[in-house]
Design a protein around this motif. Sequence first.
Motif, PDB file in Angstrom:
ATOM      1  N   PRO A  30       0.836  -1.205   0.000  1.00 15.30           N
ATOM      2  CA  PRO A  30       0.000   0.000   0.000  1.00 15.30           C
ATOM      3  C   PRO A  30       0.873   1.259   0.000  1.00 15.30           C
ATOM      4  O   PRO A  30       2.070   1.201   0.327  1.00 15.30           O
ATOM      5  CB  PRO A  30      -0.786  -0.100   1.315  1.00 15.30           C
ATOM      6  N   ASP A  31       0.279   2.397  -0.328  1.00 15.94           N
ATOM      7  CA  ASP A  31       1.023   3.662  -0.408  1.00 15.94           C
ATOM      8  C   ASP A  31       1.795   3.968   0.869  1.00 15.94           C
ATOM      9  O   ASP A  31       2.938   4.421   0.820  1.00 15.94           O
ATOM     10  CB  ASP A  31       0.077   4.826  -0.713  1.00 15.94           C
ATOM     11  N   ALA A  32       1.170   3.745   2.023  1.00 17.00           N
ATOM     12  CA  ALA A  32       1.833   4.047   3.297  1.00 17.00           C
ATOM     13  C   ALA A  32       3.095   3.204   3.465  1.00 17.00           C
ATOM     14  O   ALA A  32       4.127   3.704   3.914  1.00 17.00           O
ATOM     15  CB  ALA A  32       0.869   3.821   4.458  1.00 17.00           C
ATOM     16  N   GLU A  33       3.016   1.933   3.113  1.00 21.33           N
ATOM     17  CA  GLU A  33       4.194   1.060   3.211  1.00 21.33           C
ATOM     18  C   GLU A  33       5.260   1.460   2.205  1.00 21.33           C
ATOM     19  O   GLU A  33       6.455   1.414   2.511  1.00 21.33           O
ATOM     20  CB  GLU A  33       3.802  -0.403   3.028  1.00 21.33           C
TER      21      GLU A  33
ATOM     22  N   ASP B 233       5.734  -6.206   8.640  1.00 22.58           N
ATOM     23  CA  ASP B 233       5.838  -5.213   7.573  1.00 22.58           C
ATOM     24  C   ASP B 233       7.289  -4.760   7.410  1.00 22.58           C
ATOM     25  O   ASP B 233       7.822  -4.760   6.309  1.00 22.58           O
ATOM     26  CB  ASP B 233       4.937  -4.009   7.860  1.00 22.58           C
TER      27      ASP B 233
ATOM     28  N   LEU C  91       2.310  -1.254   9.818  1.00 22.46           N
ATOM     29  CA  LEU C  91       1.393  -0.233   9.322  1.00 22.46           C
ATOM     30  C   LEU C  91       0.060  -0.915   9.074  1.00 22.46           C
ATOM     31  O   LEU C  91      -0.016  -1.885   8.320  1.00 22.46           O
ATOM     32  CB  LEU C  91       1.914   0.402   8.030  1.00 22.46           C
ATOM     33  N   ASP C  92      -0.973  -0.424   9.732  1.00 25.54           N
ATOM     34  CA  ASP C  92      -2.276  -1.073   9.698  1.00 25.54           C
ATOM     35  C   ASP C  92      -3.294  -0.252   8.919  1.00 25.54           C
ATOM     36  O   ASP C  92      -3.421   0.951   9.128  1.00 25.54           O
ATOM     37  CB  ASP C  92      -2.806  -1.281  11.120  1.00 25.54           C
ATOM     38  N   GLY C  93      -4.024  -0.941   8.065  1.00 24.51           N
ATOM     39  CA  GLY C  93      -5.143  -0.333   7.356  1.00 24.51           C
ATOM     40  C   GLY C  93      -6.415  -0.491   8.181  1.00 24.51           C
ATOM     41  O   GLY C  93      -6.399  -0.997   9.296  1.00 24.51           O
TER      42      GLY C  93
ATOM     43  N   TRP D 181      -1.195   3.560  12.043  1.00 32.37           N
ATOM     44  CA  TRP D 181      -2.231   3.451  11.016  1.00 32.37           C
ATOM     45  C   TRP D 181      -1.654   3.958   9.698  1.00 32.37           C
ATOM     46  O   TRP D 181      -0.801   4.847   9.674  1.00 32.37           O
ATOM     47  CB  TRP D 181      -3.456   4.281  11.394  1.00 32.37           C
ATOM     48  N   ASN D 182      -2.116   3.403   8.595  1.00 35.91           N
ATOM     49  CA  ASN D 182      -1.671   3.859   7.268  1.00 35.91           C
ATOM     50  C   ASN D 182      -1.884   5.361   7.109  1.00 35.91           C
ATOM     51  O   ASN D 182      -0.984   6.066   6.644  1.00 35.91           O
ATOM     52  CB  ASN D 182      -2.421   3.124   6.157  1.00 35.91           C
ATOM     53  N   ASN D 183      -3.073   5.851   7.499  1.00 34.08           N
ATOM     54  CA  ASN D 183      -3.340   7.282   7.317  1.00 34.08           C
ATOM     55  C   ASN D 183      -2.437   8.136   8.211  1.00 34.08           C
ATOM     56  O   ASN D 183      -2.100   9.260   7.854  1.00 34.08           O
ATOM     57  CB  ASN D 183      -4.817   7.611   7.539  1.00 34.08           C
TER      58      ASN D 183
ATOM     59  N   MET E 279       0.713   7.365   8.854  1.00 35.23           N
ATOM     60  CA  MET E 279       1.982   7.389   8.121  1.00 35.23           C
ATOM     61  C   MET E 279       1.941   8.418   7.000  1.00 35.23           C
ATOM     62  O   MET E 279       2.908   9.143   6.773  1.00 35.23           O
ATOM     63  CB  MET E 279       2.285   5.991   7.557  1.00 35.23           C
TER      64      MET E 279
END
Length: 123
Positions: A28-31, A60, A72-74, A102-104, A106
């Motif tokens: 995902p984008d955050a990762e 991760d 990093l959690d969605g 959380w992804n958001n 990050m």
Amino acid sequence: MTVFNPHHPSKVPDDLKQYAREMRQNMPDAEQLLWYLLRNRRMAGAKFRRQHPVGRYILDFYCIEKSLAIELDGGQHSEQQAYDKSRDQFLTLQGIEVLRFWNNQMLSETESVLEMIYAKVTR
């Protein structure tokens, strides 16, 4: 309880290795952002691996030198808190500290996430 050695990828089951490879290709984008910031020892000279298997889990990001996992959690993780808790307990028994974001978080609070990681890496 068996303590797993996270340094021996040859002992990782083939299905888990394959899943880790797939996760590396579909981050995902955050990762992707965090990997860009951690790779090549960019964080205080610490080496991180991405999608690193430990036991039956895939971390991760993992720094062997510091025994530090970053997750990093969605949104799906809000519904699987019991699973995440038992996973974190397993990792703690292996001597691995887990940082969760959380992804958001990050994506929108990148600097503060990096500061928290830096504090753990440089302690």
